[in-house]
Each structure stands twice: as C-alpha cells, then as structure tokens.
Design a protein around this motif. Structure first.
Motif, PDB file in Angstrom:
ATOM      1  N   TYR A 262       0.836  -1.197   0.000  1.00  0.00           N
ATOM      2  CA  TYR A 262       0.000   0.000   0.000  1.00  0.00           C
ATOM      3  C   TYR A 262       0.874   1.252   0.000  1.00  0.00           C
ATOM      4  O   TYR A 262       2.023   1.244   0.424  1.00  0.00           O
ATOM      5  N   ALA A 263       0.308   2.331  -0.523  1.00  0.00           N
ATOM      6  CA  ALA A 263       1.013   3.613  -0.583  1.00  0.00           C
ATOM      7  C   ALA A 263       0.081   4.716  -0.119  1.00  0.00           C
ATOM      8  O   ALA A 263      -1.145   4.605  -0.243  1.00  0.00           O
ATOM      9  N   ILE A 264       0.672   5.769   0.430  1.00  0.00           N
ATOM     10  CA  ILE A 264      -0.083   6.911   0.946  1.00  0.00           C
ATOM     11  C   ILE A 264       0.296   8.153   0.139  1.00  0.00           C
ATOM     12  O   ILE A 264       1.473   8.397  -0.109  1.00  0.00           O
ATOM     13  N   LEU A 265      -0.693   8.913  -0.260  1.00  0.00           N
ATOM     14  CA  LEU A 265      -0.418  10.165  -0.966  1.00  0.00           C
ATOM     15  C   LEU A 265      -1.194  11.308  -0.327  1.00  0.00           C
ATOM     16  O   LEU A 265      -2.406  11.206  -0.109  1.00  0.00           O
ATOM     17  N   LYS A 266      -0.473  12.401  -0.031  1.00  0.00           N
ATOM     18  CA  LYS A 266      -1.091  13.630   0.476  1.00  0.00           C
ATOM     19  C   LYS A 266      -0.618  14.785  -0.392  1.00  0.00           C
ATOM     20  O   LYS A 266       0.194  14.608  -1.300  1.00  0.00           O
ATOM     21  N   GLY A 267      -1.097  15.982  -0.080  1.00  0.00           N
ATOM     22  CA  GLY A 267      -0.661  17.165  -0.810  1.00  0.00           C
ATOM     23  C   GLY A 267       0.801  17.481  -0.542  1.00  0.00           C
ATOM     24  O   GLY A 267       1.390  17.032   0.446  1.00  0.00           O
ATOM     25  N   THR A 268       1.422  18.280  -1.401  1.00  0.00           N
ATOM     26  CA  THR A 268       2.864  18.544  -1.322  1.00  0.00           C
ATOM     27  C   THR A 268       3.269  19.147   0.014  1.00  0.00           C
ATOM     28  O   THR A 268       4.376  18.903   0.500  1.00  0.00           O
ATOM     29  N   GLN A 269       2.382  19.928   0.650  1.00  0.00           N
ATOM     30  CA  GLN A 269       2.744  20.595   1.903  1.00  0.00           C
ATOM     31  C   GLN A 269       2.885  19.620   3.067  1.00  0.00           C
ATOM     32  O   GLN A 269       3.290  20.016   4.159  1.00  0.00           O
ATOM     33  N   HIS A 270       2.575  18.353   2.846  1.00  0.00           N
ATOM     34  CA  HIS A 270       2.718  17.339   3.896  1.00  0.00           C
ATOM     35  C   HIS A 270       4.069  16.620   3.815  1.00  0.00           C
ATOM     36  O   HIS A 270       4.333  15.733   4.620  1.00  0.00           O
ATOM     37  N   TYR A 271       4.903  17.002   2.855  1.00  0.00           N
ATOM     38  CA  TYR A 271       6.180  16.313   2.665  1.00  0.00           C
ATOM     39  C   TYR A 271       7.355  17.275   2.863  1.00  0.00           C
ATOM     40  O   TYR A 271       7.258  18.465   2.575  1.00  0.00           O
ATOM     41  N   LEU A 272       8.447  16.716   3.337  1.00  0.00           N
ATOM     42  CA  LEU A 272       9.668  17.477   3.523  1.00  0.00           C
ATOM     43  C   LEU A 272      10.235  17.862   2.163  1.00  0.00           C
ATOM     44  O   LEU A 272      10.295  17.038   1.245  1.00  0.00           O
ATOM     45  N   CYS A 273      10.641  19.103   2.026  1.00  0.00           N
ATOM     46  CA  CYS A 273      11.287  19.564   0.798  1.00  0.00           C
ATOM     47  C   CYS A 273      12.802  19.538   1.018  1.00  0.00           C
ATOM     48  O   CYS A 273      13.333  20.273   1.854  1.00  0.00           O
ATOM     49  N   LEU A 274      13.502  18.701   0.269  1.00  0.00           N
ATOM     50  CA  LEU A 274      14.947  18.576   0.458  1.00  0.00           C
ATOM     51  C   LEU A 274      15.685  19.853   0.069  1.00  0.00           C
ATOM     52  O   LEU A 274      16.734  20.161   0.643  1.00  0.00           O
ATOM     53  N   LEU A 275      15.138  20.604  -0.871  1.00  0.00           N
ATOM     54  CA  LEU A 275      15.792  21.863  -1.251  1.00  0.00           C
ATOM     55  C   LEU A 275      15.728  22.860  -0.103  1.00  0.00           C
ATOM     56  O   LEU A 275      16.725  23.534   0.213  1.00  0.00           O
ATOM     57  N   GLU A 276      14.574  22.964   0.553  1.00  0.00           N
ATOM     58  CA  GLU A 276      14.444  23.861   1.699  1.00  0.00           C
ATOM     59  C   GLU A 276      15.328  23.391   2.856  1.00  0.00           C
ATOM     60  O   GLU A 276      15.989  24.211   3.524  1.00  0.00           O
ATOM     61  N   LEU A 277      15.365  22.087   3.105  1.00  0.00           N
ATOM     62  CA  LEU A 277      16.207  21.570   4.178  1.00  0.00           C
ATOM     63  C   LEU A 277      17.674  21.788   3.857  1.00  0.00           C
ATOM     64  O   LEU A 277      18.478  22.094   4.748  1.00  0.00           O
ATOM     65  N   ASP A 278      18.036  21.652   2.601  1.00  0.00           N
ATOM     66  CA  ASP A 278      19.425  21.883   2.184  1.00  0.00           C
ATOM     67  C   ASP A 278      19.845  23.315   2.498  1.00  0.00           C
ATOM     68  O   ASP A 278      20.973  23.569   2.940  1.00  0.00           O
ATOM     69  N   ARG A 279      18.944  24.256   2.300  1.00  0.00           N
ATOM     70  CA  ARG A 279      19.242  25.659   2.611  1.00  0.00           C
ATOM     71  C   ARG A 279      19.477  25.835   4.105  1.00  0.00           C
ATOM     72  O   ARG A 279      20.385  26.573   4.522  1.00  0.00           O
ATOM     73  N   LEU A 280      18.669  25.172   4.919  1.00  0.00           N
ATOM     74  CA  LEU A 280      18.849  25.258   6.368  1.00  0.00           C
ATOM     75  C   LEU A 280      20.168  24.624   6.791  1.00  0.00           C
ATOM     76  O   LEU A 280      20.861  25.139   7.673  1.00  0.00           O
ATOM     77  N   VAL A 281      20.497  23.497   6.191  1.00  0.00           N
ATOM     78  CA  VAL A 281      21.756  22.819   6.517  1.00  0.00           C
ATOM     79  C   VAL A 281      22.942  23.711   6.190  1.00  0.00           C
ATOM     80  O   VAL A 281      23.893  23.842   6.974  1.00  0.00           O
ATOM     81  N   LYS A 282      22.903  24.349   5.052  1.00  0.00           N
ATOM     82  CA  LYS A 282      24.013  25.224   4.646  1.00  0.00           C
ATOM     83  C   LYS A 282      24.095  26.451   5.549  1.00  0.00           C
ATOM     84  O   LYS A 282      25.181  26.998   5.775  1.00  0.00           O
ATOM     85  N   ARG A 283      22.934  26.882   6.063  1.00  0.00           N
ATOM     86  CA  ARG A 283      22.918  28.048   6.964  1.00  0.00           C
ATOM     87  C   ARG A 283      23.458  27.670   8.336  1.00  0.00           C
ATOM     88  O   ARG A 283      24.022  28.494   9.043  1.00  0.00           O
TER      89      ARG A 283
END
Length: 389
Positions: A262-283
């Motif tokens: 089985y698989a679960i699908l929700k809207g995009t705002q329910h998932y971690l964005c690696l690009l946004e997290l990458d920015r935080l990591v670099k900061r």
C-alpha cells in the motif's frame, strides 16, 4: 532540573551538563510517532513509566540505553555532522553526539565539522539514503493494459463465499482482532463492494458505528487488486482517517498474513522539501529568541536530517521536532512554488515524486478526497491511473 538547581541559600548548585532526553530521542528515533517516556517504554517493553519519580528514573535509564544504541548505529557522516552543529554551551544535548563523534574520530582520524563552518553538504543525504531506492518498486506496473476500455475484460473477482470467509474467526478479520465476532452487516457490505467492482458499478453504503466499514471495503479492494495486478484507490474525507488506515488497518492486515503493498499520498505541503532543508543545513544551527527565551535550532535541524536518512517517502505529519525553532513552513513547499525538474533533488530523492512513483506500483493507494478532486480538475495530472475507487 529546576528542583535540582534551586538549592537553599548558601548551598552549592549542581553544574552538570543537562542532556535533554527528548532531543536525543527525536534524533535517534525519528520514525517513532511519539517520544513521550510512557510511549517509549511501551514500544521497547522496558520498565513502565508511572509518573512516580523512582519508576520514571528507572524507565528513563532503560530507554536512554536504547537511544544510545540507536545513535551508535547512525551513519558516521551523520553523527559527525550533528556533533558539529553547535557548542555544548549553546546545545548541551549535543554532548551525546560529540562523544560518539570522538569515538569515530579515533577510528578514522577524521574530526567533526566545526559549528562555525558550513558542514559538508550532508544533503548529499540522498547519499545517506539508499541511492537505489527500490527502482523495481518504482516502475512495477504502469502500462496501458491495466486501463483497457472495458474494465471487466480479463479480470477476476472473489466470490461471495471467498469474501465471507475472511470475516470468520479463522479468516483475515479473526486473525486481526482477538475475540472477533462476525457481523452480518460487515459481510453484506463487503460482498456488495466486491459485486460493485465486478460489475463496474457505483455503490453507496450507509453503515452505522461498529460495523467495521474500513475492513469491509479493504478486503474486496485488496482481493481485486492482487488478483488482477491493478491498483485500487481509497479516498478519505480527512487526513485523520487516512492516517488511521495507513498506521493501523493496513499494517494489521499485513501482520495477519496478507501481503498487501500500500502507498499513501497527500498534498505537497505534507512532505519534507529537500531543497528547503538543504538551505537550512548550509545556513547551520542558529540561536533564536522565542517567548523571551533562547532556542537553538540544532536539535530540530539534527532531527530533520536524521529523518531523511531513516526513511524513503513518508510524510512529516507525525514527525516530531521543535517547531518553535524551525517552523513547518520552512521545510515544506506548496505545489505552485515547486521547481520540479529544475530542482537538484527532483527524481527518486524527492519525497513528493518518490511517493507518487511508489503509488503507481501499489495494490492499495490511500489518499484524501481533496487530492482526488484536484486530480480530476487537472485531468489526471496528480494521481496515477486507477481503475477502481
């Protein structure tokens, strides 16, 4: 801590480093749904927490050993990164990770990143994640044949007897629930759902509380999906019911001996964005002032990075981190702002893309009605093609 440090006048104060066990638990065990002491003791079957001081100390001692064992199993790169996020003065709980980083350094000769330096791009974390995330799973069955114009040609459906057998003490329902008592309404609903699938008809069912509606539609849905190598979709009104199916009913069905993918699908705002997290990591880790107190983002950042390393395409609705330090909106993204193919993480590393690819190969896809209606509005541009809902 307050009782230990507020000594009587003239008495010495305890000056030890105070390690927050909640910090360590969230980082070492990011996939746990709850990090309350009472829930951790139940999960690992150790001395139960009773909210009495002596018992809670014993419980914490047992759980703390498990946390340390979990940290020792984390990838060396990740431990070194977390150890270098902040000084102990800024984030005392980081002392745990510095201890393990020092042990790694003794073996490898490598030193942790200094907190003032941008850490190695740990979000080459898609490197810590499995770079070959089940490619076969992501391309299992996505062909035109499963969407033939006549939806009943060549398909096989369970008989009423086969459906009813699953709702006996020896059937699936009996294996799932101790002291299961068959209910005629549940069997009637399940056979009606199966009949609707076989005739490619619409069906509306009104059933009262206690009938067991979820299992009544899941059993024929699973049988139809598995017998015909197709995907059957379930769209819930709320994410709460979606999570109930994903975290309780479907895992219980698997544990009862029915191997359902089985698989679960929700809207995009329910998932971690690696690009946004990458920015935080670099900061890097920062000190914020919230409600007149200073808060380090180190623990929250470490927990988010650890979550990436430990799972593939799960949503973050049940992920626990200090959202005062790093608000949710800083690590998620709305669909209209997604860079898609221009994003360096687009593809198998992306949570949204990966979750959608996984859905294409699942027996059962669980989503919410909002996403289903958005898919209809975009002429099938969001969800994979599904014959039965």
């Amino acid at each position: 801590k307050t009782f230990c440090t507020k000594a009587k006048s003239g008495a010495p104060l305890l000056q030890n480093v105070w390690i927050d066990s909640l910090d360590v638990a969230r980082i070492a065990l990011p996939r746990m749904k709850s990090h309350r002491l009472i829930d951790l003791t139940k999960a690992f079957d150790v001395v139960a927490s009773t909210h009495r001081a002596d018992d809670d100390v014993r419980s914490l001692a047992d759980v703390y050993r498990i946390m340390l064992a979990a940290v020792s199993q984390m990838p060396d790169d990740l431990v070194m990164y977390i150890a270098g996020l902040a000084d102990v003065d800024e984030w005392p709980s980081g002392k745990v990770f510095k201890h393990f980083a020092n042990e790694i350094a003794k073996q490898t000769g490598e030193t942790p990143d200094l907190p003032e330096q941008p850490a190695r791009n740990v979000l080459n974390l898609h490197l810590l994640r499995d770079a070959n995330i089940d490619a076969q799973m992501l391309s299992k069955r996505h062909d035109a044949e499963r969407l033939s114009q006549d939806p009943t040609v060549g398909l096989h459906f369970a008989s009423d007897e086969e459906i009813a057998d699953e709702f006996t003490e020896d059937g699936l329902a009996g294996r799932m629930y101790e002291n299961y008592e068959p209910r005629s309404e549940q069997v009637r609903m399940a056979t009606a759902v199966d009949d609707a699938f076989s005739k490619s008809e619409n069906l509306a069912v009104e059933a009262g509380t206690g009938v067991g509606k979820s299992l009544a539609y899941l059993v024929p849905a699973i049988k139809t999906a598995r017998q015909n190598d197709i995907t059957v979709g379930v769209a819930t009104k709320t994410n709460a019911l979606l999570d109930q199916l994903a975290n309780h009913e479907l895992p219980a069905i698997n544990q009862a001996g029915v191997d359902v993918d089985y698989a679960i699908l929700k809207g995009t705002q329910h998932y971690l964005c690696l690009l946004e997290l990458d920015r935080l990591v670099k900061r890097g880790a920062e000190i914020k002032v919230e409600d007149n107190r200073t808060v380090s983002t180190a623990a929250a950042l470490a927990g988010l990075v650890s979550f990436v390393e430990q799972n593939d395409y799960e949503d973050i609705d049940s992920l626990n981190w200090d959202r005062r330090a790093i608000p949710r909106y800083e690590v998620t993204i709305k669909g209209e702002n997604c860079l898609r193919h221009r994003c360096p993480f687009f593809g198998k590393e992306c949570y949204v893309y990966g979750a959608r690819q996984r859905a294409e190969s699942a027996d059962i896809l669980v989503t919410n009605q909002t996403l289903l209606f958005c898919d209809l509005k975009t002429d099938g541009g969001i969800l994979p093609p599904i014959r039965y809902w």
